[in-house]
Design an enzyme around this catalytic site. Structure first.
Site, PDB file in Angstrom:
ATOM      1  N   HIS A  63       1.646 -61.591 -18.328  1.00 50.82           N
ATOM      2  CA  HIS A  63       2.308 -60.574 -19.155  1.00 50.82           C
ATOM      3  C   HIS A  63       1.534 -60.248 -20.437  1.00 50.82           C
ATOM      4  CE1 HIS A  63       5.454 -61.139 -16.389  1.00 50.82           C
ATOM      5  NE2 HIS A  63       6.072 -62.125 -16.977  1.00 50.82           N
ATOM      6  N   LYS A 102       4.741 -62.826  -8.769  1.00 56.10           N
ATOM      7  CA  LYS A 102       4.087 -63.886  -9.530  1.00 56.10           C
ATOM      8  C   LYS A 102       4.782 -65.216  -9.206  1.00 56.10           C
ATOM      9  CE  LYS A 102       6.148 -64.925 -13.841  1.00 56.10           C
ATOM     10  NZ  LYS A 102       6.231 -64.962 -15.262  1.00 56.10           N
ATOM     11  N   GLU A 157      11.471 -65.805 -26.371  1.00 59.53           N
ATOM     12  CA  GLU A 157      12.754 -65.909 -25.670  1.00 59.53           C
ATOM     13  C   GLU A 157      13.637 -66.886 -26.432  1.00 59.53           C
ATOM     14  OE1 GLU A 157      12.353 -65.931 -21.139  1.00 59.53           O
ATOM     15  OE2 GLU A 157      10.405 -66.586 -21.844  1.00 59.53           O
ATOM     16  N   ASP A 192       2.591 -69.192 -17.211  1.00 57.17           N
ATOM     17  CA  ASP A 192       3.771 -68.392 -16.885  1.00 57.17           C
ATOM     18  C   ASP A 192       3.780 -67.056 -17.618  1.00 57.17           C
ATOM     19  OD1 ASP A 192       6.335 -68.130 -15.564  1.00 57.17           O
ATOM     20  OD2 ASP A 192       7.243 -68.347 -17.542  1.00 57.17           O
ATOM     21  N   ASP A 244       3.623 -57.346 -11.764  1.00 56.62           N
ATOM     22  CA  ASP A 244       3.910 -57.938 -13.060  1.00 56.62           C
ATOM     23  C   ASP A 244       4.953 -57.014 -13.660  1.00 56.62           C
ATOM     24  OD1 ASP A 244       4.129 -58.599 -15.718  1.00 56.62           O
ATOM     25  OD2 ASP A 244       2.024 -59.123 -15.938  1.00 56.62           O
ATOM     26  N   HIS A 245       6.207 -57.465 -13.668  1.00 55.26           N
ATOM     27  CA  HIS A 245       7.273 -56.511 -13.994  1.00 55.26           C
ATOM     28  C   HIS A 245       7.155 -55.954 -15.407  1.00 55.26           C
ATOM     29  CE1 HIS A 245       9.217 -60.097 -15.710  1.00 55.26           C
ATOM     30  NE2 HIS A 245       9.841 -59.249 -16.491  1.00 55.26           N
ATOM     31  N   ARG A 256      15.521 -67.663   6.466  1.00 59.63           N
ATOM     32  CA  ARG A 256      15.761 -68.553   7.617  1.00 59.63           C
ATOM     33  C   ARG A 256      17.244 -68.700   7.933  1.00 59.63           C
ATOM     34  NH1 ARG A 256      12.612 -73.474   5.133  1.00 59.63           N
ATOM     35  NH2 ARG A 256      13.870 -72.637   3.452  1.00 59.63           N
TER      36      ARG A 256
HETATM   37  P1  NAP Z   1      14.545 -68.634  -4.101  1.00 61.27           P
HETATM   38  O1  NAP Z   1      15.802 -68.298  -4.801  1.00 61.27           O
HETATM   39  O2  NAP Z   1      14.189 -70.055  -3.865  1.00 61.27           O
HETATM   40  O3  NAP Z   1      14.560 -67.872  -2.703  1.00 61.27           O
HETATM   41  C1  NAP Z   1      13.603 -68.082  -1.718  1.00 61.27           C
HETATM   42  C2  NAP Z   1      13.925 -67.196  -0.531  1.00 61.27           C
HETATM   43  O4  NAP Z   1      12.929 -67.382   0.471  1.00 61.27           O
HETATM   44  C3  NAP Z   1      15.257 -67.474   0.113  1.00 61.27           C
HETATM   45  O5  NAP Z   1      15.783 -66.260   0.604  1.00 61.27           O
HETATM   46  C4  NAP Z   1      14.877 -68.387   1.267  1.00 61.27           C
HETATM   47  O6  NAP Z   1      15.891 -68.357   2.214  1.00 61.27           O
HETATM   48  C5  NAP Z   1      13.573 -67.739   1.694  1.00 61.27           C
HETATM   49  N1  NAP Z   1      12.682 -68.633   2.435  1.00 61.27           N
HETATM   50  C6  NAP Z   1      12.238 -69.852   2.034  1.00 61.27           C
HETATM   51  N2  NAP Z   1      11.439 -70.380   2.975  1.00 61.27           N
HETATM   52  C7  NAP Z   1      11.378 -69.482   3.993  1.00 61.27           C
HETATM   53  C8  NAP Z   1      10.723 -69.456   5.250  1.00 61.27           C
HETATM   54  N3  NAP Z   1       9.969 -70.470   5.684  1.00 61.27           N
HETATM   55  N4  NAP Z   1      10.864 -68.367   6.022  1.00 61.27           N
HETATM   56  C9  NAP Z   1      11.632 -67.324   5.624  1.00 61.27           C
HETATM   57  N5  NAP Z   1      12.273 -67.301   4.448  1.00 61.27           N
HETATM   58  C10 NAP Z   1      12.149 -68.360   3.647  1.00 61.27           C
HETATM   59  O7  NAP Z   1      13.284 -67.998  -4.846  1.00 61.27           O
HETATM   60  P2  NAP Z   1      13.273 -66.736  -5.842  1.00 61.27           P
HETATM   61  O8  NAP Z   1      13.670 -67.189  -7.187  1.00 61.27           O
HETATM   62  O9  NAP Z   1      13.996 -65.613  -5.219  1.00 61.27           O
HETATM   63  O10 NAP Z   1      11.718 -66.424  -5.929  1.00 61.27           O
HETATM   64  C11 NAP Z   1      11.003 -65.803  -4.898  1.00 61.27           C
HETATM   65  C12 NAP Z   1       9.576 -65.589  -5.372  1.00 61.27           C
HETATM   66  O11 NAP Z   1       9.586 -64.715  -6.503  1.00 61.27           O
HETATM   67  C13 NAP Z   1       8.874 -66.862  -5.845  1.00 61.27           C
HETATM   68  O12 NAP Z   1       7.511 -66.775  -5.550  1.00 61.27           O
HETATM   69  C14 NAP Z   1       9.069 -66.830  -7.356  1.00 61.27           C
HETATM   70  O13 NAP Z   1       8.057 -67.535  -8.026  1.00 61.27           O
HETATM   71  C15 NAP Z   1       8.967 -65.345  -7.612  1.00 61.27           C
HETATM   72  N6  NAP Z   1       9.642 -64.913  -8.838  1.00 61.27           N
HETATM   73  C16 NAP Z   1      10.972 -65.175  -9.003  1.00 61.27           C
HETATM   74  C17 NAP Z   1      11.601 -64.740 -10.154  1.00 61.27           C
HETATM   75  C18 NAP Z   1      13.066 -64.967 -10.387  1.00 61.27           C
HETATM   76  O14 NAP Z   1      13.568 -64.521 -11.427  1.00 61.27           O
HETATM   77  N7  NAP Z   1      13.781 -65.598  -9.486  1.00 61.27           N
HETATM   78  C19 NAP Z   1      10.882 -64.048 -11.144  1.00 61.27           C
HETATM   79  C20 NAP Z   1       9.531 -63.788 -10.923  1.00 61.27           C
HETATM   80  C21 NAP Z   1       8.938 -64.225  -9.770  1.00 61.27           C
HETATM   81  P3  NAP Z   1      16.054 -69.551   3.329  1.00 61.27           P
HETATM   82  O15 NAP Z   1      15.987 -70.833   2.604  1.00 61.27           O
HETATM   83  O16 NAP Z   1      17.369 -69.250   3.974  1.00 61.27           O
HETATM   84  O17 NAP Z   1      14.921 -69.361   4.263  1.00 61.27           O
END
Ligand code: NAP
Length: 523
Positions: free
Chosen positions: A278, A186, A254, A273, A215-216, A89
């Site tokens: 996993h 996930k 971990e 989780d 699932d990495h 966004r």
């Molecule tokens: P994050 O850091 O909170 O990022 C969320 C992203 O989505 C941001 O780019 C945000 O940007 C965008 N976003 C949020 N609402 C939006 C909307 N309405 N329209 C368009 N874009 C939107 O989350 P993340 O850690 O990257 O995780 C993303 C997903 O991967 C989640 O489901 C999480 O559970 C999963 N995951 C993450 C990890 C990890 O290590 N981080 C590992 C495994 C799985 P804006 O706010 O600018 O829109």
């Protein structure tokens, strides 16, 4: 010295992983690390693609997805003309996004390939589009950025609550094609009902063959090697059953705590989780029957049968814990989660049973947790002792253990019994036959794709083997749900354990009752 030829395993790896190895030497007991393999990565060509990363400014995109794409670009696997479009966004133009991507690559990309203008060339393929998943802003502009002839890949790196909105608008704005692919991260639901709802939402817009549930763990080299070892060698498969395998231990430990993921983690806990996805996948790969072919649905059919064969877990076969404060001043779980009354587990250990002909009577002991004494993911296949030893009681009891290390030091160790060298009769000792990939394969091993690189390119290639199918995920929740429901019904409070320890004491009891014990975190 006893030689251990790895030729069969290597041949299989060639086929499965499209990597070529040349074996100039043998591996020797006790000094396997002296063996050398030369590995030459072979890049599988893919068609020109467009990859749209929804959540392109998020943590996952910056830490994993974008650096992985850059590494694949360096390896020559991103064809000219391909486009990577970050979407979120926030207001940003292409140039500012490229700057963000460059920083992410430098910080998380392992520092390779950033010199000599490679990164600049990569960034020419990167663009940004402001889009709101929940509104109509930006969608027509995003559609215009896609090229009709390219394979379209939509990576939903956002919370699952946005999946439906994204899928609906992709269709509304004419971006979906019969061949397009959608990648979802996930957590895939938090129980069977929510996973079913997510599957239904995706099924309204995509066919199962288009959906890639990541699932990495499944992208890790060693996890795939598990299939190579089992199904590429004549050596292990005849012993791979309850007649010869005493039990199996799977540890995913971990040393870090929940860090900045407090809110998410406190709603999930170790069972949701880690175990539901996993560890369950690892159980599947260890326990599954050989598929007829190494093809996505053949593999996934066999994994599904394993999950469906898992029996219910008795209360006394589970240990649930929550870490305390660290001696170094790190906060306890509840403080880190920002929830002083939290009853969420940061540790779980349990005894699972795969109730089928192959595994009846061979328990699978699983454990995972945070703030444990080491970061270690390892599978130990513990074979039964000899029924009769010709060396007499004084030779002691010896056990063959196949240890498959996922991290750190991905590799495989087989503990075998040999004669202790020197005079003094027939004394037996156990020695490791060790293949640490990084050492065995040399510097080139570092160039092997990591899990996200492999999985993203598998999406683009259209290969679903390493992704979970909808029915697999649902079956995994169907097994996990009653365990969690029983905790909730009882008002179960996890046992505290010391940060830096092996976890709560009652985890030892699960094995002690069966006259067994956990193998150390680092075999
Ligand atoms: P994050 O850091 O909170 O990022 C969320 C992203 O989505 C941001 O780019 C945000 O940007 C965008 N976003 C949020 N609402 C939006 C909307 N309405 N329209 C368009 N874009 C939107 O989350 P993340 O850690 O990257 O995780 C993303 C997903 O991967 C989640 O489901 C999480 O559970 C999963 N995951 C993450 C990890 C990890 O290590 N981080 C590992 C495994 C799985 P804006 O706010 O600018 O829109």
């Amino acid at each position: 010295m006893v030689d251990f030829q790895l030729t069969d395993c290597i041949e299989t790896q060639k086929r499965l992983l499209a990597l070529t190895y040349m074996l100039p030497g043998n591996f020797t007991i006790g000094s396997a690390r002296k063996g050398h393999l030369t590995m030459v990565s072979r890049v599988i060509p893919v068609d020109t693609f467009d990859l749209v990363i929804f959540g392109g400014t998020g943590d996952l995109a910056r830490r994993k997805i974008l650096p992985s794409l850059f590494r694949r670009y360096c390896a020559g696997q991103v064809p000219d003309g391909s486009a990577i479009i970050g979407v979120a966004r926030g207001e940003m133009d292409d140039m500012s996004y490229r700057q963000m991507v460059a920083e992410a690559v430098r910080e998380y990309g392992g520092g390779r390939g950033c010199e000599d203008g490679t990164l600049d060339h990569f960034l020419e393929r990167v663009a940004y589009q402001t889009v709101d998943a929940l509104g109509d802003r930006g969608w027509p502009e995003l559609a215009k950025r896609l090229t009709a002839a390219h394979i379209r890949n939509f990576y939903f790196s956002v919370g699952p609550s946005l999946f439906g909105a994204l899928a609906k608008r992709l269709r509304k704005y004419g971006m979906t094609t019969p061949d397009c692919r959608v990648v979802v991260e996930k957590p895939f639901g938090r129980d069977l009902a929510t996973a079913r709802a997510l599957n239904q939402t995706l099924a309204e817009h995509f066919e199962e063959r288009q959906i890639y549930r990541i699932d990495h763990y499944l992208g890790k080299e060693t996890v795939q090697n598990l299939m190579a070892i089992r199904f590429g060698n004549v050596l292990f498969e005849p012993l791979w059953n309850s007649q010869y395998v005493d039990h199996i231990q799977i540890t995913v430990a971990e040393s870090v705590g929940i860090g900045g993921r407090g809110e998410y983690y406190d709603d999930a806990g170790a069972m949701r989780d880690m175990v539901q996805n996993h560890l369950m996948q690892l159980v599947c790969l260890i326990a599954m029957e050989p598929p007829a072919r190494f093809e996505p649905d053949a593999v996934r059919d066999e994994k599904l049968k394993v999950i469906r064969a898992l029996g219910p877990v008795a209360h006394h076969h589970i240990s649930r814990g929550q870490y305390g404060p660290g001696e170094d001043g790190t906060p306890d779980y509840r403080t880190a989660a920002g929830n002083p009354r939290s009853t969420t587990e940061s540790y779980v250990a349990l005894k699972a049973e795969v109730q089928n002909w192959r595994w009846a009577g061979t328990p699978f002991y699983l454990r995972t947790g945070k703030r444990l004494k080491a970061r270690s993911s390892v599978i130990n296949v513990v074979f039964k002792n000899l029924q009769h030893s010709i060396f007499g009681e004084e030779a002691g009891s010896h056990t063959n253990i196949l240890s498959i290390r996922l991290q750190p030091n991905e590799g495989i160790t087989l503990r075998v019994t040999i004669k202790e060298p020197g005079p003094g009769g027939m004394r037996l000792i156990d020695v490791p036959l060790d293949m640490t990939f990084a050492e065995a394969l040399g510097a080139e091993a570092e160039d092997a794709p990591d899990a996200y690189e492999r999985l993203i390119m598998d999406v683009i290639r259209g290969n679903q083997t390493l992704f979970m199918r909808g029915d697999e995920v649902e079956a995994a929740w169907a097994w996990t749900d009653p365990i969690i429901a029983a905790w909730e019904a009882r008002g179960d409070v996890p046992k505290p354990y010391d940060s830096g320890s092996a976890g709560p004491g009652d985890a030892e009891q699960i094995l002690a009752r069966d006259r067994r014990e956990w193998i150390g975190f680092t075999p």
